[in-house]
Design an enzyme around this catalytic site. Sequence first.
Site, PDB file in Angstrom:
ATOM      1  N   TYR A  17     122.345 -29.415   2.467  1.00 24.42           N
ATOM      2  CA  TYR A  17     121.688 -29.451   1.042  1.00 24.42           C
ATOM      3  C   TYR A  17     120.480 -29.985   1.054  1.00 24.42           C
ATOM      4  O   TYR A  17     119.292 -29.313   0.567  1.00 24.42           O
ATOM      5  CB  TYR A  17     122.411 -30.472   0.281  1.00 24.42           C
ATOM      6  CG  TYR A  17     122.125 -30.284  -1.180  1.00 24.42           C
ATOM      7  CD1 TYR A  17     122.227 -29.029  -2.132  1.00 24.42           C
ATOM      8  CD2 TYR A  17     121.374 -31.223  -1.950  1.00 24.42           C
ATOM      9  CE1 TYR A  17     121.816 -28.866  -3.599  1.00 24.42           C
ATOM     10  CE2 TYR A  17     120.946 -31.285  -3.137  1.00 24.42           C
ATOM     11  CZ  TYR A  17     120.886 -30.225  -3.818  1.00 24.42           C
ATOM     12  OH  TYR A  17     120.447 -29.942  -5.207  1.00 24.42           O
ATOM     13  N   LYS A  21     116.572 -28.010   0.753  1.00 23.65           N
ATOM     14  CA  LYS A  21     115.451 -28.587  -0.333  1.00 23.65           C
ATOM     15  C   LYS A  21     114.116 -28.586   0.627  1.00 23.65           C
ATOM     16  O   LYS A  21     112.901 -28.344   0.415  1.00 23.65           O
ATOM     17  CB  LYS A  21     115.871 -29.924  -0.685  1.00 23.65           C
ATOM     18  CG  LYS A  21     116.897 -29.749  -1.911  1.00 23.65           C
ATOM     19  CD  LYS A  21     116.529 -29.016  -2.990  1.00 23.65           C
ATOM     20  CE  LYS A  21     117.577 -28.949  -4.095  1.00 23.65           C
ATOM     21  NZ  LYS A  21     117.050 -28.464  -5.128  1.00 23.65           N
ATOM     22  N   ILE A  50     117.559 -38.557 -13.494  1.00 29.97           N
ATOM     23  CA  ILE A  50     117.196 -38.282 -14.836  1.00 29.97           C
ATOM     24  C   ILE A  50     118.418 -38.177 -15.709  1.00 29.97           C
ATOM     25  O   ILE A  50     119.165 -37.226 -15.311  1.00 29.97           O
ATOM     26  CB  ILE A  50     116.482 -36.992 -14.940  1.00 29.97           C
ATOM     27  CG1 ILE A  50     115.239 -36.876 -13.541  1.00 29.97           C
ATOM     28  CG2 ILE A  50     116.133 -36.586 -16.259  1.00 29.97           C
ATOM     29  CD1 ILE A  50     114.052 -38.066 -14.106  1.00 29.97           C
TER      30      ILE A  50
END
Length: 115
Positions: A17, A21, A50
């Site tokens: 993953y 990115k 967040i």
Amino acid sequence: MNASWTAGAVMPGAGAYASTKGALLAMMRTFAVEQGPRNIRINAINPGIILTPMADDVLDPVFAKRLAVHTPLRRNGVSEDIAGTVAWLLSDDASFVTGQEITVDGGYTIGGFRP
């Protein structure tokens, strides 16, 4: 504009993953060079923790509080923190900003001793 939180993070089990990115960030920089002559700016936002409805579904509230304590601003982010950065990047105030990663994480990733 893209978002890549884990590109700079090292987490067990997240290699595939995180590498995708990292590839997005390389692509962003390449596009910035290619599209710059057309006055097209391309940047990435690296959001920290967040708090969103999705995060509420997967993030234990006790753990979220622990993360906030280790953030210099002593809180987790909210959607408006990211929206403000996006608005700035899209504005004329950022007209000379391209090919950049903007980390919006309350200082969480700067490291250092945290009491």
